[in-house]
Design an enzyme around this catalytic site. Structure first.
Site, PDB file in Angstrom:
ATOM      1  N   ARG A  38       0.823  -1.220   0.000  1.00 41.61           N
ATOM      2  CA  ARG A  38       0.000   0.000   0.000  1.00 41.61           C
ATOM      3  C   ARG A  38       0.853   1.265   0.000  1.00 41.61           C
ATOM      4  NH1 ARG A  38      -4.751  -2.348   4.031  1.00 41.61           N
ATOM      5  NH2 ARG A  38      -5.899  -3.299   2.323  1.00 41.61           N
ATOM      6  N   LYS A 199     -19.705 -17.973  -1.636  1.00 40.22           N
ATOM      7  CA  LYS A 199     -21.161 -17.902  -1.502  1.00 40.22           C
ATOM      8  C   LYS A 199     -21.829 -16.933  -2.460  1.00 40.22           C
ATOM      9  CE  LYS A 199     -21.630 -19.082   3.355  1.00 40.22           C
ATOM     10  NZ  LYS A 199     -22.023 -18.533   4.657  1.00 40.22           N
ATOM     11  N   GLY A 357      -9.700  -9.953  -2.083  1.00 39.90           N
ATOM     12  CA  GLY A 357      -8.611 -10.448  -1.234  1.00 39.90           C
ATOM     13  C   GLY A 357      -8.108 -11.820  -1.650  1.00 39.90           C
ATOM     14  N   GLY A 380     -13.049  -4.070  -0.353  1.00 41.23           N
ATOM     15  CA  GLY A 380     -14.435  -3.591  -0.287  1.00 41.23           C
ATOM     16  C   GLY A 380     -14.776  -2.622  -1.407  1.00 41.23           C
TER      17      GLY A 380
HETATM   18  P1  ADP Z   1     -12.544 -12.772  -2.788  1.00 33.39           P
HETATM   19  O1  ADP Z   1     -11.891 -12.570  -1.432  1.00 33.39           O
HETATM   20  O2  ADP Z   1     -11.547 -12.777  -3.892  1.00 33.39           O
HETATM   21  O3  ADP Z   1     -13.687 -11.810  -3.030  1.00 33.39           O
HETATM   22  P2  ADP Z   1     -14.254 -14.866  -1.744  1.00 33.39           P
HETATM   23  O4  ADP Z   1     -13.888 -14.457  -0.350  1.00 33.39           O
HETATM   24  O5  ADP Z   1     -15.629 -14.598  -2.200  1.00 33.39           O
HETATM   25  O6  ADP Z   1     -13.184 -14.251  -2.782  1.00 33.39           O
HETATM   26  O7  ADP Z   1     -14.065 -16.441  -1.895  1.00 33.39           O
HETATM   27  C1  ADP Z   1     -12.882 -17.115  -1.649  1.00 33.39           C
HETATM   28  C2  ADP Z   1     -13.124 -18.423  -0.915  1.00 33.39           C
HETATM   29  O8  ADP Z   1     -14.016 -19.284  -1.605  1.00 33.39           O
HETATM   30  C3  ADP Z   1     -11.836 -19.186  -0.766  1.00 33.39           C
HETATM   31  O9  ADP Z   1     -11.515 -19.296   0.609  1.00 33.39           O
HETATM   32  C4  ADP Z   1     -12.133 -20.560  -1.385  1.00 33.39           C
HETATM   33  O10 ADP Z   1     -11.562 -21.626  -0.658  1.00 33.39           O
HETATM   34  C5  ADP Z   1     -13.638 -20.616  -1.320  1.00 33.39           C
HETATM   35  N1  ADP Z   1     -14.170 -21.566  -2.305  1.00 33.39           N
HETATM   36  C6  ADP Z   1     -14.043 -21.540  -3.627  1.00 33.39           C
HETATM   37  N2  ADP Z   1     -14.635 -22.610  -4.201  1.00 33.39           N
HETATM   38  C7  ADP Z   1     -15.166 -23.343  -3.198  1.00 33.39           C
HETATM   39  C8  ADP Z   1     -15.914 -24.569  -3.146  1.00 33.39           C
HETATM   40  N3  ADP Z   1     -16.227 -25.252  -4.258  1.00 33.39           N
HETATM   41  N4  ADP Z   1     -16.291 -25.026  -1.934  1.00 33.39           N
HETATM   42  C9  ADP Z   1     -15.973 -24.322  -0.811  1.00 33.39           C
HETATM   43  N5  ADP Z   1     -15.282 -23.170  -0.795  1.00 33.39           N
HETATM   44  C10 ADP Z   1     -14.876 -22.669  -1.979  1.00 33.39           C
END
Ligand code: ADP
Ligand code: MG
Length: 399
Positions: A38, A199, A357, A380
């Site tokens: 950063r 999710k 992240g 965010g």
């Molecule tokens: P970002 O931080 O890039 O926005 P997210 O926090 O939404 O991404 O999602 C990342 C998480 O999703 C990771 O910890 C990964 O392990 C989990 N993940 C991805 N695919 C699956 C899956 N099929 N089942 C369970 N967890 C998953």
């Protein structure tokens, strides 16, 4: 995207006081920063203002002190780290306004840098109190915002100050806004979006915004399971939000109407237990997942089909890994598609922008972070931008 002023518009600022909002919310370990990305991002802006002869006063938040002073959350904690990156001494100023700030400005020479204390020590920061913003603005001649990562907050030093001083986007802010505009604001079509992660519920607004803007919506990660379930696939023990299948169907209908193709995997990587290289690991068609299995990654056939989609596209925006990439071998699809996207970008056929992240961590793991056109580290703010929201800190720079 509305026009905004940059450092190119700044004129002669020798001897003027530049109030510069930066992101110094550094991850700490044993009293010093474990990652100075950063600070590196803000370095060009700070040094450019110094070279132009301004007295630079840095404004930043550090942790969540909730409107009270706290010695461990003082920005003095990062003075050494910032000095290391800038190659310059800093004057730490334990206030953000008032006589101490005024006297410090008197001591600073043109081209020097001062660091004010944690703006969140004062409740007026998060409340965006005009009196608080005016008290800070009274010390400056211009305001430069170089903290895109805080631009989704309407706080006094991310938004308020822009109303009381001539306001400019710093170089990091400028680069981020240009990249984001090239990805979704004014992109070359066709555009593909990869949305993955755990999710659907955390990314509903992202999905809804994207279906109206992109030609290909690629859904992976845990959220693909909810979409598969909505299409009648039995996803076994997979992470799945069964209560959101109607929502998933609605998103697919909206996509249909908008001419956006939704891509779900045909094959998946499954296991009976979530562990590295489990004995029960296998790849199968989505219709063959057993009751006691979980989908932990999308399969190789799906990855090949998605690579073909990316080859037809000019722009890619990516948020969320395609599988549980932290655990081997469920990183394979993410790594493979990231490598394809990186190579297409390097060949000049794709503009690729990614953020989030875990997404940044996944691209680093794939070794392609530098091959993408732009990788945003603003968690965010990046997501709110993907949701199509106006970010207050950005809007204040364009008005
Ligand atoms: P970002 O931080 O890039 O926005 P997210 O926090 O939404 O991404 O999602 C990342 C998480 O999703 C990771 O910890 C990964 O392990 C989990 N993940 C991805 N695919 C699956 C899956 N099929 N089942 C369970 N967890 C998953
Ligand atoms: Mg995450």
């Amino acid at each position: 995207m509305a026009a905004f002023r940059t450092l190119d518009d700044i004129g002669d600022i020798a001897g003027k006081v530049a109030l510069v909002r930066v992101d110094l919310n550094l991850p700490m370990k044993d009293g010093s920063a474990s990652d100075v990305t950063r600070v590196e991002a803000a370095r060009p802006t700070i040094l450019e203002l110094c070279e132009k002869g301004a007295k630079v006063l840095l404004l930043a938040h550090f942790g969540r002190p909730k409107g009270q002073r706290s010695s461990v959350l003082s920005t003095s904690m990062v003075v050494g780290d910032v000095e290391g990156v800038l190659g310059k001494e800093l004057m730490f100023i334990p206030e953000v306004s008032g006589p101490v700030v005024e006297q410090s400005i008197g001591i600073l020479s043109n081209g020097d840098v001062g660091l004010l204390d944690n703006v969140r020590f004062w409740p007026g920061e998060e409340a965006n109190d005009p009196d608080f913003a005016k008290a800070i603005a009274a010390h400056g001649d211009l305001f430069v915002n170089d903290a895109f990562s805080a631009a989704h907050r309407a706080h006094a030093t991310t938004e308020g100050l822009a109303h009381y001083l001539p306001a400019y986007a710093g170089r990091a802010m400028e680069a981020e806004l240009k990249a984001l505009d090239a990805a979704l604001g004014n992109p070359e079509t066709p555009v593909a979006a990869v949305v993955g992660g755990a999710k659907v519920s955390s990314k509903l607004d992202v999905l809804t915004n994207l279906v109206g803007k992109v030609q290909h919506l690629i859904i992976g990660g845990g959220m693909a399971n909810t979409f598969l379930a909505a299409r009648g696939v039995d996803v076994g023990k997979s992470l799945c939000e069964h209560d959101l299948t109607d929502t998933a169907n609605k998103i697919m209908d909206e996509a249909d109407h908008a001419g956006c193709t939704v891509h779900l995997p045909y094959d998946v990587v499954v296991a009976k237990e979530f562990a590295a290289n489990p004995a029960s690991l296998r790849t199968c068609n989505v219709h063959e997942v057993a009751e006691n299995e979980m989908i932990l990654d999308i399969g190789p056939q799906a990855v090949e089909a998605l690579a073909d989609v990316l080859k037809t596209c000019r722009t890619l925006v990516w948020n969320g890994p395609l599988g549980a990439f932290e655990t081997e071998p469920f990183d394979e699809a993410t790594v493979a598609l990231a490598k394809t996207a990186g190579a297409l970008t390097q060949d000049g056929s794709l503009v690729s922008v990614a953020g989030g992240g875990d997404t940044v961590a996944a691209l680093a793991h794939a070794g392609v972070k530098d091959d993408f056109t732009f990788v945003s580290t603003a968690g965010g703010a990046f997501l709110e931008w993907m949701e199509g929201k106006t970010l207050p800190g950005v809007a204040a720079l364009s008005s």
